[in-house]
Design an enzyme around this catalytic site. Structure first.
Site, short mmCIF file in Angstrom:
data_model
loop_
_atom_site.label_atom_id
_atom_site.label_comp_id
_atom_site.label_asym_id
_atom_site.label_seq_id
_atom_site.Cartn_x
_atom_site.Cartn_y
_atom_site.Cartn_z
N HIS A 1 0.68 -1.16 0.29
CA HIS A 1 0.24 -0.42 0.43
C HIS A 1 0.87 1.40 0.01
CE1 HIS A 1 -4.13 -1.45 0.44
NE2 HIS A 1 -3.42 -2.47 1.43
N ASP B 1 -0.62 -4.40 6.13
CA ASP B 1 -1.81 -4.95 5.40
C ASP B 1 -1.53 -5.90 4.35
OD1 ASP B 1 -2.38 -2.53 5.25
OD2 ASP B 1 -4.11 -3.38 4.68
N GLU B 2 -2.09 -6.84 3.76
CA GLU B 2 -2.03 -6.62 1.62
C GLU B 2 -1.02 -6.42 1.27
OE1 GLU B 2 -7.06 -5.64 2.09
OE2 GLU B 2 -5.40 -3.89 1.35
N CYS B 3 0.09 -6.88 1.49
CA CYS B 3 1.67 -6.92 1.01
C CYS B 3 1.37 -8.32 -0.43
CB CYS B 3 2.57 -7.13 1.40
SG CYS B 3 4.38 -6.61 0.65
#
Length: 678
Positions: A255, A318-320
């Protein structure tokens, strides 16, 4: 036949009558959050032109400003000017504070207060200003309109929060949120006793804060929309005045595309990088294998921790997806040399390095669920978007945690669904008392893919007041009907704290029809809601340039009218409805049925409303079926099997979104139709 305007007036007044009539039977206080302990007294205190407030004992400028805000809100609520100091009769509202709170507000400070209202005087006392701030908001909510004027029923309240961490996260990265939006949100937070403002400041779509050490972050990564450091200091002071801590979040290693536009050497892939214009999970990620990455972050974290005084610092995590790491031979070689078996291990290595940089500055690291790994230090706080089980796992391992799963207010779920989410669920019940204390509370999260500064308030309020109650009030406070009755009152109270979401709803609808009468569009809007969860992403194509000015952006996440109608339909289907409720349901169905004829001539004149033609027609047909079902039930004449099947087939198709909108009357009409079965 009644005019559309008159029908809308009947529709609205009937709904309000239902709400207020039910409240009269409710023995609880009509405020949110409900206090921990309240004992009713005898008589009432009257707010009139002689009302004065006096601070006794310890005082400070923050308390004086809180008094001024309190009087301004009370004036807004009553219309009584209360700015004069020398009034006859002497002060009737006494504030007593034992001493100061911490200079930099800390987690777990005493926020309790004692409020005693008698017919002749009000006394508010607290150990420190934090409790006074909360007690003032309780008093404002207690003010009622009565034949005697504006009064507060005599009561004694001892109150303190269930959880020390009660927050809202605002995402300024995707859609930038101007300072006015932030201030309005903080005012609303004060009104419902939330105490943590989590500021999401970096995203793939924008880097939103001024860095003096690395100015290309904002110069190339923000489209010019960012907060200066002086503006941030002003917001921190504004929040402290309201008993609210400010915690920044800088998301890493994923992100983070906006970082790389100005500083591509931070990234794991090849430049050039551009600000992302769509929503989703993207491949760019920081390079965890270069010492230069940590040198950069060391200086940056030093700059930002000096700016934000709070003890906690959020690093995202988050969300890598690791795709850039997989495609980089040098990173793959590094992983082999350092026995990092997969991307999760590589991210854990990165997090550990960054956590040490945060600790070096005397701060405590917060990260999303992904940050929790077998060797994560115990002082790292885990913010859980995955759910109570993940939160309980973190608490069991000795890490403190915050729940956000269930509080994603951007997903347009009903207040009842948020109200049912609790940081201490069955999973947490299996923990020891010491482990349960690791669960600090929760945060509502306002991700901004589908909101703008114009309509973000309607997504935050009033549903977040229900979350605030879940985090403040005793665990036993769970009555959904009571919550909705009080939420309707608090929704109006929030106007006096500066919230504009109700007015914005009206403005957005009027803009859609121009100079035309907006009444029939309001009737249509009353039956509609945005799609839930992540369904909107698949129903149309969006990016950061897409205007969010259509009906789906104007209607609130939860239709009060549709919810009330469903309650009526449930009672009718169960054979428990009163004659007045039968009449009420019929009135509303007639309104929705007849509205199509009034609205259709208006819709083609605007690009914003043309897409609503089938939506309006579907509501018309749904109401026709609903009226037919009412006739069948009232006359005890079952609908024939063939007609019922045809109608059910239509209702099934009507449940599908049209113009990215849900017709929320359909489930209720289906309930009525199914009740006609012999």
């Amino acid at each position: 036949m009644l005019s559309a305007r008159l029908l809308l007036a009947v529709f609205t007044s009937t709904l309000l009558f239902t709400t207020s009539a039910t409240l009269q039977a409710d023995t609880q206080l009509s405020i949110m959050p409900l206090p921990a302990h309240a004992a009713p007294g005898t008589g009432s205190f009257v707010v009139d032109g002689t009302f004065q407030v006096r601070i006794e004992g310890y005082t400070e400028p923050r308390l004086e400003r809180a008094k001024d805000r309190f009087l301004a809100n009370l004036t807004s609520k009553t219309g009584i000017p209360l700015w004069l100091n020398d009034r006859p009769g002497g002060p009737k509202f006494i504030i007593k504070t034992e001493g100061p709170s911490k200079e930099i507000q800390q987690l777990g400070e005493d926020e309790s207060y004692h409020l005693e209202v008698s017919p002749t005087q009000v006394t508010l006392s607290a150990p420190n200003p934090l409790g006074i701030l909360h007690g003032l908001q309780t008093f404002l909510q207690l003010v009622d309109t009565t034949p005697q004027g504006f009064t507060i029923a005599a009561v004694t309240i001892h109150d303190s929060p269930r959880f020390p961490w009660r927050g809202i996260m605002i995402d300024s990265g995707r859609h930038f949120m101007p300072l006015e939006v932030i201030r309005q949100t903080l005012d609303g937070m004060e009104a419902v006793k939330l105490n943590v403002f989590h500021w999401h400041l970096s995203e793939n779509q924008g880097f939103r804060i001024e860095s003096k050490l690395y100015p290309l972050l904002q110069e190339k990564g923000s489209d010019g929309n960012y907060y200066t450091q002086d503006q941030v200091r002003d917001i921190i002071a504004f929040a402290r005045d309201r008993g609210i801590r400010v915690i920044p979040e800088f998301d890493m290693p994923g992100h983070s595309t906006a970082w790389f536009v100005g500083y591509p050497d931070l990234a794991s892939g090849k430049s050039p990088y551009l600000i992302e214009r769509k929503w989703g999970i993207f491949d760019p990620a920081m390079d965890p294998t270069r010492e230069s990455t940590y040198d950069f972050l060391d200086a940056f974290i030093g700059e930002m921790t000096s700016l934000f005084p709070d003890a906690y610092f959020h690093i995202g995590g988050d969300e890598c997806n690791g795709k850039e790491w997989d495609a980089n031979p040098r990173i793959q070689q590094y992983m082999r040399e350092h026995s990092l078996k997969d991307n999760a291990a590589l991210q854990a290595y990165f997090t550990g390095r960054v956590q040490k940089l945060v600790t070096k500055r005397g701060k405590i690291t917060i990260g999303w669920d992904e940050v929790l790994q077998p060797d994560t230090p115990k002082d790292v706080v885990i913010q859980s978007w995955r759910g109570p089980d993940s939160l309980a796992q973190a608490a069991q391992r000795g890490n403190r945690g915050i729940l956000s799963a269930g509080y994603y207010i951007d997903l347009n779920q009903p207040a009842s669904q948020h109200y049912a989410a609790d940081p201490l669920t069955e999973a947490a019940a299996k923990l020891t008392p010491e482990q349960q204390r690791n669960i600090l509370g929760g945060e509502a999260t306002m991700w901004s893919e589908f909101v703008t500064p114009e309509n973000v308030g309607s997504r935050i309020w009033p549903r977040t007041a229900a979350i605030a109650e879940r985090l403040w009030s005793p665990k036993e406070v769970t009555d959904i009907d009571s919550m909705y009755r009080r939420l309707a009152i608090v929704s109006n109270d929030l106007i006096h704290s500066g919230q504009t979401y109700q007015a914005i709803h009206e403005q957005m609808l009027q803009r859609m029809v121009g100079a035309n009468d907006v009444t029939s569009l309001k009737v249509l809007a009353s039956a509609l809601e945005p799609p839930k969860e992540y369904a909107r992403e698949s129903l149309a194509s969006y990016d950061s340039f897409t205007p969010l000015n259509r009906m789906v952006d104007a209607v609130p996440p939860e239709s009060n009218w549709a919810r009330e109608f469903h309650h009526l339909a449930s009672l009718i289907a169960a054979g428990k409805a009163s004659p007045e409720q039968w009449a009420q349901a019929r009135e509303w169905l007639i309104l929705w049925r007849d509205n199509d004829a009034r609205l259709q001539p208006i819709l083609p004149h605007s690009d914003l409303t043309a897409e609503l033609e089938p939506v309006s027609h579907t509501l018309n047909q749904t109401a026709v079926i609903g009226l037919s079902a009412l006739d069948s039930l009232q006359n005890h004449k079952p609908v024939s099997a063939s007609v019922r099947q045809q109608q059910l087939s239509f209702l099934k198709s009507a449940e599908a979104p049209q113009a990215v909108l849900l017709d929320m009357i359909v489930p209720s009409v289906k309930l009525l139709l199914n009740a006609t079965t012999p």
